[in-house]
Design an enzyme around this catalytic site. Sequence first.
Site, PDB file in Angstrom:
ATOM      1  N   CYS A 141     -99.849 -25.161  32.296  1.00  0.00           N
ATOM      2  CA  CYS A 141    -101.032 -24.623  32.988  1.00  0.00           C
ATOM      3  C   CYS A 141    -101.548 -25.507  34.119  1.00  0.00           C
ATOM      4  CB  CYS A 141    -102.144 -24.304  31.999  1.00  0.00           C
ATOM      5  SG  CYS A 141    -102.777 -25.733  31.117  1.00  0.00           S
ATOM      6  N   LYS A 214    -104.314 -23.901  17.827  1.00  0.00           N
ATOM      7  CA  LYS A 214    -105.099 -24.084  19.053  1.00  0.00           C
ATOM      8  C   LYS A 214    -105.763 -22.756  19.381  1.00  0.00           C
ATOM      9  CE  LYS A 214    -104.817 -25.289  23.916  1.00  0.00           C
ATOM     10  NZ  LYS A 214    -103.954 -25.796  24.993  1.00  0.00           N
ATOM     11  N   GLU A 252     -99.402 -20.394  11.376  1.00  0.00           N
ATOM     12  CA  GLU A 252     -98.934 -21.135  12.559  1.00  0.00           C
ATOM     13  C   GLU A 252     -98.452 -22.531  12.151  1.00  0.00           C
ATOM     14  OE1 GLU A 252     -98.367 -20.742  15.647  1.00  0.00           O
ATOM     15  OE2 GLU A 252     -99.516 -19.084  16.458  1.00  0.00           O
ATOM     16  N   LYS A 267    -107.442 -27.582  17.040  1.00  0.00           N
ATOM     17  CA  LYS A 267    -108.185 -27.776  18.283  1.00  0.00           C
ATOM     18  C   LYS A 267    -108.927 -26.507  18.662  1.00  0.00           C
ATOM     19  CE  LYS A 267    -107.292 -28.411  23.109  1.00  0.00           C
ATOM     20  NZ  LYS A 267    -106.326 -28.257  24.138  1.00  0.00           N
ATOM     21  N   SER A 293    -113.162 -31.369  25.364  1.00  0.00           N
ATOM     22  CA  SER A 293    -114.048 -31.699  26.479  1.00  0.00           C
ATOM     23  C   SER A 293    -115.457 -31.108  26.343  1.00  0.00           C
ATOM     24  CB  SER A 293    -113.412 -31.229  27.783  1.00  0.00           C
ATOM     25  OG  SER A 293    -113.120 -29.847  27.735  1.00  0.00           O
TER      26      SER A 293
HETATM   27  C1  PBG Z   1    -103.472 -27.238  27.882  1.00  0.00           C
HETATM   28  C2  PBG Z   1    -104.570 -28.032  27.285  1.00  0.00           C
HETATM   29  C3  PBG Z   1    -105.938 -27.752  27.334  1.00  0.00           C
HETATM   30  C4  PBG Z   1    -106.586 -28.786  26.650  1.00  0.00           C
HETATM   31  C5  PBG Z   1    -105.602 -29.678  26.222  1.00  0.00           C
HETATM   32  N1  PBG Z   1    -104.359 -29.178  26.609  1.00  0.00           N
HETATM   33  C6  PBG Z   1    -106.682 -26.661  28.019  1.00  0.00           C
HETATM   34  C7  PBG Z   1    -106.446 -25.262  27.748  1.00  0.00           C
HETATM   35  O1  PBG Z   1    -105.721 -24.859  26.862  1.00  0.00           O
HETATM   36  O2  PBG Z   1    -107.023 -24.488  28.502  1.00  0.00           O
HETATM   37  C8  PBG Z   1    -108.067 -28.892  26.429  1.00  0.00           C
HETATM   38  C9  PBG Z   1    -108.596 -30.231  26.063  1.00  0.00           C
HETATM   39  C10 PBG Z   1    -110.062 -30.365  26.206  1.00  0.00           C
HETATM   40  O3  PBG Z   1    -110.817 -29.403  26.431  1.00  0.00           O
HETATM   41  O4  PBG Z   1    -110.527 -31.502  26.073  1.00  0.00           O
HETATM   42  N2  PBG Z   1    -102.604 -27.964  28.659  1.00  0.00           N
END
Ligand code: PBG
Length: 342
Positions: A141, A214, A252, A267, A293
């Site tokens: 991404c 996730k 999963e 996550k 985040s």
């Molecule tokens: C995808 C990825 C994401 C995060 C880690 N790996 C973003 C998403 O899936 O949109 C999010 C980590 C965070 O919010 O701290 N490469």
Amino acid sequence: MQVKKVPRVDDRLFTGDNMSHFPIYRPRRLRANENLRRLVRETSLSTDDLIYPMFVVHGHDVADEIPSMPGCYQYSVDRLVKAAKELAALGIPGTILFGIPQSKDPLGTEAYADDGIIQGAVRAIKDVVPELLVITDVCLCEYTDHGHCGVIESGEVMNDPTLELLVKESLSHARAGADVIAPSDMMDGRIGAIRNALDENGHENIPIMAYSAKYASAFYGPFRDAADSAPQFGDRRSYQMDPPNVEEALREVALDIDEGADILMVKPALSYLDVIYRVKERFQIPVAAYNVSGEYAMIKAAAQNGWIDEKRVALEVLTSIKRAGADMILTYFAKSVVRWLE
Ligand code: PBG
């Protein structure tokens, strides 16, 4: 208090656990002072549990603070190496790296280029701070112009064609010297495909940390600014998990174990403590939790307004993630935690 009452047998049956009642049993006795509390404390958070995520960009001498993630930066490789030295000096076991490419295209070409941003960053860190564990996030991404985690055909994210690119990306990370590969894309079958490719190419000792459960979460908002990876159309709900589901998370996880995952990840962490608990209860495999985040940004913002005590809230949150069953936590608070625990 007058006469001590010995619990009757039927009282014990009532509690179901043979525990005495008040006034014989007074839970407050063991909370009276910090030394007693230390002795009976059931969960401890330590530097050993922490992984610090970092963002790397092209350029030289760059350290741009991410507005929605105060205290976190986009670093150029030279500055990233300095930050890596700091992590090692603090005793933090590892970092997970996210790259922002020079340019984006439909197939996310820089993700699997041997001279890509992450590949160079891994080599530079391993050169100067070899003892720091370098985990690489495997996803497309950040590298695709459409911002999705896979190949697009007629507006759809295609599963199997994406696997080939994820395999190429993982192999290029392994060649660069990554210690652990962490696929975060949520395509079906990716753990098996990556495990096979690593094994066939002499990387059988590189562990896979699978982002197994996730969720399609709104808590990734600040990360998408930091990594410049917001989808340009639609959303990620056709590949990331639906937040209300937990049995699906267990399926999963089971698939990822069968395919060769060494560490399982849940996550985000905080709204998914029950998922962490269920995964840990069911499977005897190390569990990682990503304190993402948005979870970081909320605490930072409230603390900056003077509404909460950052240190106490962050430690409480991280301890709760461990209490739920996580063996390790990916967190933007890692460096602060080490200082707070001193
Ligand atoms: C995808 C990825 C994401 C995060 C880690 N790996 C973003 C998403 O899936 O949109 C999010 C980590 C965070 O919010 O701290 N490469």
